[in-house]
Design a protein around this motif. Structure first.
Motif, short mmCIF file in Angstrom:
data_model
loop_
_atom_site.label_atom_id
_atom_site.label_comp_id
_atom_site.label_asym_id
_atom_site.label_seq_id
_atom_site.Cartn_x
_atom_site.Cartn_y
_atom_site.Cartn_z
N LEU A 1 43.72 47.73 50.07
CA LEU A 1 44.06 48.58 48.93
C LEU A 1 43.84 47.85 47.62
O LEU A 1 44.15 46.66 47.50
CB LEU A 1 45.52 49.04 49.03
N ARG A 2 43.32 48.58 46.64
CA ARG A 2 43.18 48.06 45.28
C ARG A 2 43.47 49.20 44.32
O ARG A 2 42.68 50.15 44.24
CB ARG A 2 41.78 47.50 45.05
N ASP A 3 44.58 49.10 43.62
CA ASP A 3 45.03 50.20 42.77
C ASP A 3 45.08 51.49 43.60
O ASP A 3 45.77 51.53 44.60
CB ASP A 3 44.12 50.33 41.54
N ASN A 4 44.31 52.51 43.21
CA ASN A 4 44.31 53.76 43.97
C ASN A 4 43.18 53.86 44.98
O ASN A 4 43.00 54.90 45.62
CB ASN A 4 44.21 54.95 42.99
N ASP A 5 42.42 52.78 45.12
CA ASP A 5 41.27 52.82 46.02
C ASP A 5 41.62 52.30 47.41
O ASP A 5 42.39 51.34 47.56
CB ASP A 5 40.13 51.97 45.46
N VAL A 6 41.02 52.93 48.42
CA VAL A 6 41.23 52.55 49.82
C VAL A 6 39.88 52.09 50.38
O VAL A 6 38.90 52.83 50.35
CB VAL A 6 41.76 53.73 50.66
N TRP A 7 39.86 50.86 50.88
CA TRP A 7 38.62 50.25 51.37
C TRP A 7 38.75 49.91 52.85
O TRP A 7 39.84 49.60 53.34
CB TRP A 7 38.30 48.98 50.58
N LEU A 8 37.61 49.91 53.52
CA LEU A 8 37.54 49.51 54.92
C LEU A 8 36.72 48.22 55.00
O LEU A 8 35.54 48.21 54.64
CB LEU A 8 36.88 50.61 55.76
#
Length: 474
Positions: free
Chosen positions: A358-365
């Motif tokens: 997670l980074r701020d409101n972003d969701v990464w795989l």
């Protein structure tokens, strides 16, 4: 014909000195003056070779297998109306337009003896032909670090990775000489397709020899020697390094490999490529390298060496000041929540051996295999962005569809050819007689081409700007 190609006299003299006795200069010059045959490589992350061959037949494309790459073909296609790069199949990432000889380094890296690899470094990656070839052979598993020194070329690299449905990459933007110190003994395999003088590319670029000189070759070779040392230091003991160039001079090829051997001694061994494909012996050197002149296989001039690391070697000491890592690894509950929502909304499950960050409101795989490197080097882009959070849940992103969807999910909308053209030009579409709610996987034929969002009977376009085309489509 490129019959107007001019060869520097000193260049022809230097080629005559290194040309194998069974070859002659007349054939060399004639081959350099012939335009290259066009070739493509099937992206098996998107389609099988068998299915691609069937599709090629329906489109009237004549294919001839490339002997050193079981997914590569020379192609004869009518491009008078639509270039291959603007076909639906290319834009959906089913194939990559790639010079046949440039498929050889990755084939040399991935032999049955060693693959699969969990961690691979592509030291000079743009525009992405070999990076995407590696990712397909890794089956999107493990971690592939794709480095490109030129910042302006990173954008093209990322666009090709995105188009081809790749999710196991981490991009970096460094001088390739840093990896030996920053990530010592980190990779199972390393590809160093080194920057070179490009002597072998004259069939594609008649101006490639315009500024040719012995002095420039020596300067380039000095850089290549530093690059190969660093690449070797970044390799695990027992791992494999493939060194390749699209040039012909011994200074940039054999001499660079022998420099590595002279520096690190018995830690370095050369492995013969004699059995890489039938008739490989036609280009084989005494060391077992492939030194390919353009007339031998009717392709670009090329050089490929396969090198084994037998023991640890000294690596440079570096002082690391990376700052705070801006991502936070999600806990098991968040991973489960994201997975459940993704299944509910799009019928897609998160892949194994991956984690949510997670980074701020972003969701990464991110690939799990990336995690040991996260505190060791600064990456410009890692894995894929799959969602943005908002009050009501998640707003899914383009790469969720192109890297994780099969096209057989229930929540799909299939476009007509007219709508598909509009889609690739970045416009919203109104599929006839259809409507829905929320995000939807967008498909043309059997191919997933993106992710949209229903707004009544309109599908809002979610295609990334770098993939938008504006004319001359299929």
């Amino acid at each position: 014909m490129h019959s107007n190609i001019s060869f520097p006299e000193l260049f022809l003299t230097s080629m005559a000195e290194i040309l194998p006795t069974e070859l002659n200069m007349e054939d060399f010059i004639a081959a350099c003056q012939r335009p290259l045959r066009k070739s493509v490589r099937v992206n098996t992350l998107k389609i099988s070779v068998e299915k691609f061959v069937e599709r090629a037949q329906t489109k009237g494309w004549a294919l001839e297998p490339v002997p050193w790459c079981n997914t590569g073909f020379w192609i004869d296609a009518d491009e008078s109306e639509v270039p291959l790069g603007n076909t639906a199949e290319h834009m959906a990432g089913l194939f990559y337009i790639q010079e046949a000889s440039s498929m050889m380094p990755v084939s040399a890296l991935f032999t049955e003896k060693d693959a699969p690899y969990l961690s691979v470094l592509d030291t000079a990656a743009a525009p992405g032909s070999k990076t995407t070839q590696i990712a397909a052979l890794m089956k999107n598993d493990g971690i592939l670090v794709a480095n490109e020194f030129s910042a302006s070329r990173v954008k093209v690299l990322h666009a090709n990775i995105e188009r081809c449905g790749i999710r196991n990459t981490a991009l970096t933007n460094f001088d390739g000489r840093v990896f030996g110190g920053w990530l010592p003994e980190q990779f199972d395999a390393v590809l160093l397709d080194a920057p070179c003088s490009g002597e072998g590319t004259i069939r594609k670029d008649p101006d490639s020899l315009k500024n040719w000189s012995k002095e420039s070759i020596q300067s380039i070779a000095d850089t290549q020697k530093e690059l190969i040392e660093s690449a070797f230091q970044a390799l695990k003991v027992g791992g494999v390094l493939v060194y390749s160039t699209c040039t012909l001079s011994r200074e940039e090829n054999q001499d660079v490999c022998w420099h590595l051997k002279n520096i690190f001694g018995d830690a370095v061994s050369f492995e013969s490529l004699e059995s890489l494909f039938p008739e490989a012996n036609k280009a084989l050197t005494e060391e077992g390298f492939l030194h390919i002149f353009p007339q031998v296989y009717d392709c670009e001039g090329f050089f490929v060496a396969r090198i084994r690391k037998n023991a640890s070697v000294d690596t440079p000491a570096v002082k690391k000041r990376l700052g705070k890592f801006p991502f936070e690894k999600a806990n098991a509950k968040t991973f489960s929540d994201v997975n459940q929502e993704l299944q509910k909304c799009l019928g897609i499950s998160l892949p194994e051996h991956s984690s949510i960050w997670l980074r701020d409101n972003d969701v990464w795989l991110f690939p799990d295999a990336l995690e040991p490197m996260l505190g060791e080097l600064r990456f410009s882009r890692m894995g894929i962005k799959i969602a943005e959070t908002h009050k009501k849940g998640y707003r899914w992103q383009h790469q969720v569809a192109t890297t994780l969807a099969t096209g057989y999910e229930d929540n799909c909308v299939e476009l007509s050819i007219e709508d598909a053209r509009e889609w690739y030009m970045g416009r919203d579409v109104r599929p006839q007689g259809q409507s829905g709610q929320g995000e939807v996987i967008v498909r043309y034929g059997n191919d997933v081409i993106g992710l949209g969002k229903w707004v009544g009977n309109r599908v809002k376009n979610g295609l990334p700007r770098e993939l938008v085309r504006d004319k001359n489509l299929f």
